[in-house]
Design an enzyme around this catalytic site. Structure first.
Site, short mmCIF file in Angstrom:
data_model
loop_
_atom_site.label_atom_id
_atom_site.label_comp_id
_atom_site.label_asym_id
_atom_site.label_seq_id
_atom_site.Cartn_x
_atom_site.Cartn_y
_atom_site.Cartn_z
CD GLU A 76 -4.87 5.28 0.63
OE1 GLU A 76 -4.96 6.12 1.55
OE2 GLU A 76 -5.77 4.47 0.36
NE ARG B 157 -6.36 -2.68 -19.67
CZ ARG B 157 -6.72 -2.61 -20.95
NH1 ARG B 157 -6.13 -3.37 -21.84
NH2 ARG B 157 -7.67 -1.80 -21.34
CG ASP C 120 -8.36 11.50 -23.06
OD1 ASP C 120 -7.32 10.83 -23.18
OD2 ASP C 120 -9.46 11.00 -22.76
CE LYS D 84 -6.76 4.03 -24.83
NZ LYS D 84 -8.00 3.32 -24.95
CE1 TYR E 30 -4.27 0.87 -0.31
CE2 TYR E 30 -4.43 -1.31 0.70
CZ TYR E 30 -5.01 -0.27 -0.01
OH TYR E 30 -6.30 -0.36 -0.43
CB THR F 282 -4.34 4.97 -21.83
OG1 THR F 282 -4.09 5.15 -23.22
CG2 THR F 282 -5.81 5.19 -21.54
N1 PLP Z 1 -9.74 8.42 -23.05
C1 PLP Z 1 -9.76 8.04 -24.33
C2 PLP Z 1 -9.62 9.06 -25.41
C3 PLP Z 1 -9.91 6.67 -24.65
O1 PLP Z 1 -9.96 6.29 -25.92
C4 PLP Z 1 -10.04 5.74 -23.59
C5 PLP Z 1 -10.19 4.28 -23.83
O2 PLP Z 1 -10.64 3.78 -24.77
C6 PLP Z 1 -10.01 6.21 -22.28
C7 PLP Z 1 -9.85 7.55 -22.04
C8 PLP Z 1 -10.21 5.27 -21.12
O3 PLP Z 1 -9.12 4.48 -20.89
P1 PLP Z 1 -9.22 3.24 -19.87
O4 PLP Z 1 -9.93 2.16 -20.58
O5 PLP Z 1 -7.79 2.91 -19.57
O6 PLP Z 1 -9.93 3.74 -18.66
#
Ligand code: PLP
Length: 478
Positions: free
Chosen positions: A66, A279, A241, A273, A64, A270
């Site tokens: 935190e 992940r 994002d 990808k 843990y 993320t």
């Molecule tokens: N943001 C975007 C643009 C995504 O395409 C995705 C996943 O497909 C996410 C966030 C969410 O990612 P996660 O599945 O790791 O929560």
């Protein structure tokens, strides 16, 4: 490293796991076999390196931690500090960002951390203060409404789902759609491209607190400099994002106006990808938001996953190597070869091509729904996913599109010739598939007819293509 170190590592691990629950060990073996045999075109998936995968399977999982580096709510976190600091350092250096927070467990979690950081930074509200003390998960529906009233300008402007935006950009099925009043910007109906004048107009009318850039299914570059100017003109925080295209930012394919880091107030991603890591998620920002971002755990996240942060450190170190630039360039060249190959054979693509890692086939050109096309391709050994297209006539479930992406096949070593051959396989399946009918004779949006002989032949050709590019070639499970 000895030539068979990876085989030894995995054979030994499976022996240990198999001694306790052989069905799990068998499922892990089967997963590798399945991944080796499928032509994976899912734009959001990849294959992490053995080093990245191995960094996750160890005793860090038991700890843990935190809090943040050097400031934990638990004792004995010195080794977690080491890996978290390393992952953050690699992220900062790789992306040229002043601050990196590497605890988010996923992309959705990274977005939640970012939303809350912006709200907490910009809004002085008694309800928000209460929420911070009581923990947001305990808020009742009535609290949410009260909070919303007190917070005032909780408006989010993001890309619409059918134009390629993500659920977390203010849509109802996600908590962001409950936290924020949402308005969307779409794409030009003729070109399929973002119309920045329309975005500016929407921003002027709606006055969002947060303008979101980024997407899950838009096949083009986005000009982040222009979006930042729009955000500034209405006093919005500009968030990007980059979950899908982080690998292309890391690999310096997206630079200048197309690199979100210098333009956005806050960037989320993320790590699994196009970035090819474990992940997970991360947040990048300047010093102004760093303190709020650091409150991610326990504000919106559970305890950090040190084993995943260790794997992020490994993957980000890999992405800092010079060959990652070549990898990122090949992802885009491959996507363009796939898109060109499909169009030459008569497929209709949203925006007429791609300049990133993905393309969207409008399968209405083949007389199919996305659902029918996805299944017919799967029958033929080609793994894709159905996706809405702009102004989709078939809605979000059946859809009219197939999203295809090249990060995974590029990791396997595919080049433009193999992607052209892949285009031929896809076109063959889609042009030989026809819509099925329901029992009452009406047209079905799910059923389809594909000659099993065609599916078998294409499946065999897909498998032959893959044979030349073995996945994890150094791993022999015996
Ligand atoms: N943001 C975007 C643009 C995504 O395409 C995705 C996943 O497909 C996410 C966030 C969410 O990612 P996660 O599945 O790791 O929560």
């Amino acid at each position: 490293m000895s030539a068979n170190a990876e085989s030894t590592a995995y054979r030994s691990a499976l022996e240990v796991i198999g001694a306790v629950e052989p069905r799990v060990a068998n499922a892990i073996r089967a997963e590798l076999a399945d991944q080796r045999e499928s032509l994976k075109l899912i734009a959001s998936e990849n294959y992490a390196s053995p080093a990245t995968l191995l960094a996750m399977g160890n005793w860090f999982s038991d700890k843990y931690a935190e809090g943040t580096v050097g400031r934990r709510f638990y004792a004995g976190c010195q080794n977690v500090d080491t890996v978290e600091a390393l992952a953050a350092e690699h992220a900062r250096e790789l992306f040229g960002a002043p601050y990196a927070y590497v605890q988010p467990h996923s992309g959705i979690d990274a977005n939640l951390v970012a939303f809350w950081a912006v709200l907490a930074d910009r809004i002085e509200s008694p309800a928000l203060k209460r929420a911070q003390v009581r923990h947001v998960n305990n808020l009742t529906e009535a609290d949410w409404f009260a909070l919303r009233r007190e917070l005032g300008n909780q408006r989010m402007l993001g890309m619409s789902l059918d134009a390629g935006g993500h659920l977390t950009h203010g849509f109802r099925p996600n908590i962001s759609g409950k936290m924020f009043d949402q308005r969307s910007y779409g794409t030009d109906p003729e070109t399929g491209l973002i119309d920045y004048d329309r975005v500016a107009e929407a921003a002027r009318e709606f006055k969002p607190l947060i303008l979101v850039g980024g997407y899950s299914a838009y096949p083009r570059k986005v000009n982040f400099r222009i979006l930042r100017e729009i955000a500034d003109s209405v006093g919005a925080t500009f968030m990007v994002d980059m979950a899908h295209f982080a690998g292309l930012v890391a690999g310096k394919v997206f630079t200048g106006d197309f690199d979100p880091i210098p333009h956005a107030h806050i960037v989320t991603s993320t790590t699994h990808k196009s970035l090819r890591g474990p992940r997970g998620g991360l947040v990048l920002c300047g010093p102004e938001l760093a303190e709020q971002v650091d409150r991610g755990c326990p504000m919106v996240l559970g305890g950090p996953l040190p084993q995943v942060m260790a794997a992020k450190a490994v993957a980000l170190a890999e992405a800092r190597r010079p060959d990652f630039v070549d990898y990122a360039e090949r992802i885009v060249a491959n996507a363009q070869a796939l898109a060109d190959g499909l169009q030459r054979r008569g497929a209709k693509l949203v925006t007429g091509g791609t300049d990133n890692h993905l393309a969207l086939i409008d399968v209405t050109g083949y007389g199919l729904t996305g659902r029918q096309a996805e299944q017919a391709l799967l029958d033929s050994g080609i793994v894709t996913n159905r996706n809405a297209i702009p102004q989709d006539p078939n809605g979000a479930w059946y859809t009219s599109g197939i999203r295809i992406g090249t990060p995974a096949l590029t990791t396997r070593g595919f080049g433009t010739a193999e992607l052209d051959a892949t285009a031929e396989l896809i076109h063959t399946v889609l042009s030989r598939t026809s819509p099925g009918t329901n029992a009452d004779g009406t047209a079905s949006k799910a059923k389809y007819v594909l000659d099993p002989g065609v599916a078998d032949r294409v499946g065999k050709q897909a498998s032959d293509l893959l044979t030349g590019f073995p996945l994890y070639p150094a791993i022999d499970l015996g």
